[in-house]
Design a protein around this motif. Structure first.
Motif, short mmCIF file in Angstrom:
data_model
loop_
_atom_site.label_atom_id
_atom_site.label_comp_id
_atom_site.label_asym_id
_atom_site.label_seq_id
_atom_site.Cartn_x
_atom_site.Cartn_y
_atom_site.Cartn_z
N ALA A 350 76.99 60.22 -28.19
CA ALA A 350 76.91 59.76 -29.58
C ALA A 350 76.28 58.37 -29.64
CB ALA A 350 78.31 59.75 -30.19
N GLN A 351 76.65 57.49 -28.74
CA GLN A 351 76.07 56.15 -28.73
C GLN A 351 74.58 56.20 -28.48
OE1 GLN A 351 79.75 53.27 -27.23
NE2 GLN A 351 78.30 54.02 -25.73
N LEU A 352 74.15 57.09 -27.59
CA LEU A 352 72.74 57.20 -27.24
C LEU A 352 71.91 57.66 -28.44
CD1 LEU A 352 70.63 57.12 -24.91
CD2 LEU A 352 71.15 59.54 -24.54
N ILE A 353 72.39 58.67 -29.17
CA ILE A 353 71.60 59.26 -30.25
C ILE A 353 71.72 58.46 -31.54
CG2 ILE A 353 71.31 61.31 -31.71
CD1 ILE A 353 72.11 62.99 -29.29
N LEU A 354 72.93 57.98 -31.83
CA LEU A 354 73.14 57.23 -33.08
C LEU A 354 72.74 55.77 -32.96
CD1 LEU A 354 76.63 58.65 -34.13
CD2 LEU A 354 74.39 59.41 -34.91
N ASP A 355 72.62 55.27 -31.73
CA ASP A 355 72.31 53.87 -31.47
C ASP A 355 73.34 52.95 -32.14
OD1 ASP A 355 70.94 51.71 -30.41
OD2 ASP A 355 69.62 51.52 -32.16
N LYS A 356 74.62 53.30 -31.96
CA LYS A 356 75.71 52.52 -32.52
C LYS A 356 76.85 52.45 -31.53
CE LYS A 356 74.60 53.91 -37.27
NZ LYS A 356 74.01 52.62 -37.65
N GLN A 357 77.76 51.50 -31.76
CA GLN A 357 78.98 51.43 -30.95
C GLN A 357 79.94 52.51 -31.43
OE1 GLN A 357 79.58 49.43 -28.30
NE2 GLN A 357 77.47 48.69 -28.51
N VAL A 358 80.39 53.33 -30.52
CA VAL A 358 81.23 54.48 -30.87
C VAL A 358 82.56 54.39 -30.13
CG1 VAL A 358 81.43 57.00 -30.86
CG2 VAL A 358 79.19 55.93 -31.25
N ARG A 359 83.63 54.66 -30.84
CA ARG A 359 84.93 54.80 -30.20
C ARG A 359 85.55 56.12 -30.64
NH1 ARG A 359 89.55 54.00 -33.21
NH2 ARG A 359 89.34 52.99 -35.24
N ILE A 360 86.44 56.66 -29.82
CA ILE A 360 87.16 57.88 -30.17
C ILE A 360 88.38 57.50 -31.00
CG2 ILE A 360 88.34 59.93 -29.31
CD1 ILE A 360 85.34 59.93 -28.76
N GLY A 361 88.52 58.10 -32.17
CA GLY A 361 89.62 57.77 -33.06
C GLY A 361 90.69 58.84 -33.08
N ARG A 362 91.92 58.42 -33.26
CA ARG A 362 93.06 59.31 -33.39
C ARG A 362 94.04 58.70 -34.38
NH1 ARG A 362 92.41 58.15 -28.27
NH2 ARG A 362 92.35 60.34 -27.69
N PRO A 363 94.93 59.49 -34.96
CA PRO A 363 95.88 58.95 -35.94
C PRO A 363 96.77 57.88 -35.31
CG PRO A 363 95.89 61.35 -35.98
CD PRO A 363 95.09 60.95 -34.78
N THR A 364 96.84 56.72 -35.93
CA THR A 364 97.61 55.61 -35.35
C THR A 364 98.67 55.06 -36.30
OG1 THR A 364 95.93 54.03 -36.12
CG2 THR A 364 95.69 54.90 -33.87
N ARG A 365 98.71 55.51 -37.53
CA ARG A 365 99.60 54.90 -38.52
C ARG A 365 100.80 55.76 -38.88
NH1 ARG A 365 94.99 52.97 -42.85
NH2 ARG A 365 93.56 52.06 -41.34
N ILE A 366 101.05 56.80 -38.13
CA ILE A 366 102.12 57.72 -38.48
C ILE A 366 103.14 57.76 -37.34
CG2 ILE A 366 102.69 60.13 -38.91
CD1 ILE A 366 100.21 60.42 -40.47
#
Length: 420
Positions: A350-366
């Motif tokens: 994803a970083q290679l194609i989008l040329d952006k900083q990417v992180r994997i997200g998961r639910p953290t507020r529950i």
């Protein structure tokens, strides 16, 4: 189109029970939670079921979908020891619209009624009777051409403008979803767009304020949501997802779909590595006995099937962001979530194609989510609960708004005239 009840969605009280139903292409998931202090929730029960009768976010078999929904809700009710009547349900493949309305406020102090008049002015706009209103979110105001005003009340000017982000969904899909839920003896309390829910669950407050995109890779669809200044400003849906990768593997290696899914999960990767040529995997063949009709192939064969499809998905995401006009607002911040995002090297691709900083997200507020149900696969379900307790700034949507044939902006005006 609309909901099976005419009541307006209200913020759940402390100690109250709230239920979320995520109807996806791969699984149906139900979360039951209790509302705690400061808009927080604690999970009491979880139920999930393999989705049948759903393809690319749309219901294609009413009876099969009803069975999946009923089984997931029943499992959650048993675990929570609660019986639910109302659920918050996601809408897949939403459509984003932006509109601007302007009214005269001749040199007077802007009041609540002026803000309501500006929003009601949108009733003159029409988008089509085949669309059902899901969200109407005021994202900014202007006063005499000065933009970027969050709250104009108490200010002075001649012309007050409002910019709103409106999300609709195909009316037929909403009606089918409503019918399936009603057959399970449940009422839809609120409809929430899937990308909106995923963003609420995975983005932190700073990301929402500064501008960020959340990409949710599901089984049948990949959704995009862009947040800025704490609000959802744009969303989109691509009808490609993890199931398309599985089908590519099944066709490319002539193996049953169930084995293709297993190979993707156990051996799949988003990018090739030097060791892939040396690692051999067992590939059962279609129509052959499993022990006798298997081929041993290098893992590189599998990855070379997976990678082009994932590249296609990310290229679609990049193109949609560029054409939306919000690519600069996103900057270099992208959060990747959803069940299909969990393949090794997905973040790097994803970083290679989008040329952006990417992180994997998961639910953290529950609170109360265990490791198995706290991963990216459950982001949408968690976000539905958060939407209920966060009470975001938007116009409520009731059944008479979603069911009228006069155009959804007209229904926004109708609600304002009747309730404010």
């Amino acid at each position: 189109m609309g909901f099976s009840s005419t009541k307006k969605a209200k913020r759940p009280a402390r100690g109250g029970i709230v239920a979320a139903l995520d109807v996806g292409s791969t699984k149906v998931c139900c979360f039951i939670a209790r509302v705690e202090d400061a808009g927080a929730v604690r999970i009491l029960g979880i139920g999930h079921q393999i989705a049948t009768g759903v393809r690319a976010g749309s219901i294609i078999d009413m009876e099969a979908a009803e069975t999946s929904i009923g089984a997931a809700v029943h499992a959650a009710e048993q675990m929570a020891n609660e019986t639910i009547r109302d659920v918050i349900v996601n809408v897949s493949c939403p459509i984003s619209h932006s509109f601007n309305a302007e009214i005269a406020v001749p040199g007077q102090e802007v009041s609540d009624s002026d803000v309501r008049r500006a929003l009601a002015h949108a009733r003159t706009l029409q988008v089509g009777p085949d669309q059902a209103l899901v969200h109407a979110i005021p994202v900014g105001f202007s006063l005499d051409g000065s933009r970027g005003i969050r709250d104009p009340k108490g200010m002075y000017g001649e012309r007050l403008g409002v910019q709103a982000h409106v999300i609709t969904a195909p009316a037929g899909s909403v009606r089918n979803l409503q019918t399936c839920v009603a057959r399970c003896h449940l009422d839809i309390d609120t409809l929430v767009a899937s990308p909106y829910a995923s963003g609420l669950a995975c983005l932190v407050e700073d990301e929402m304020e500064m501008g960020s995109a959340c990409i949710d890779m599901g089984g049948g669809t990949t959704t995009i949501s862009v947040f800025a200044e704490g609000k959802l400003v744009w969303s989109d849906c691509i009808r490609l997802g993890g199931n398309h990768v599985t089908n590519d593997i099944a066709r490319g290696l002539t193996t049953p779909v169930v084995h293709a899914e297993r190979m993707k999960t156990l051996h799949g990767s988003a990018m090739t590595s030097p060791s892939d040529e040396r690692e051999m995997i067992d590939v059962p063949q279609v129509g052959e006995e499993e022990r006798l009709g298997s081929n041993n192939l290098p893992k590189s064969y599998l990855v070379r099937i997976i990678q082009p499809r994932l590249e296609e998905i990310f290229e679609h995401v990049r193109s949609r962001l560029e054409h939306s006009g919000y690519a600069k607002l996103v900057g270099r911040r992208v959060v990747l979530t959803g069940g299909a995002s969990q393949l090794p090297s997905m973040r790097e691709l994803a970083q290679l194609i989008l040329d952006k900083q990417v992180r994997i997200g998961r639910p953290t507020r529950i609170a109360g989510l265990n490791e198995a149900h706290g991963g990216p696969s459950y982001s949408t379900a968690a976000g539905l609960l958060l939407h209920a307790v966060r009470n975001p700034t938007e116009l409520p949507v009731a059944s008479h708004e979603a069911g009228s044939g006069t155009g959804f902006f007209g229904r926004v005006g109708l609600w304002l005239r009747e309730n404010l």
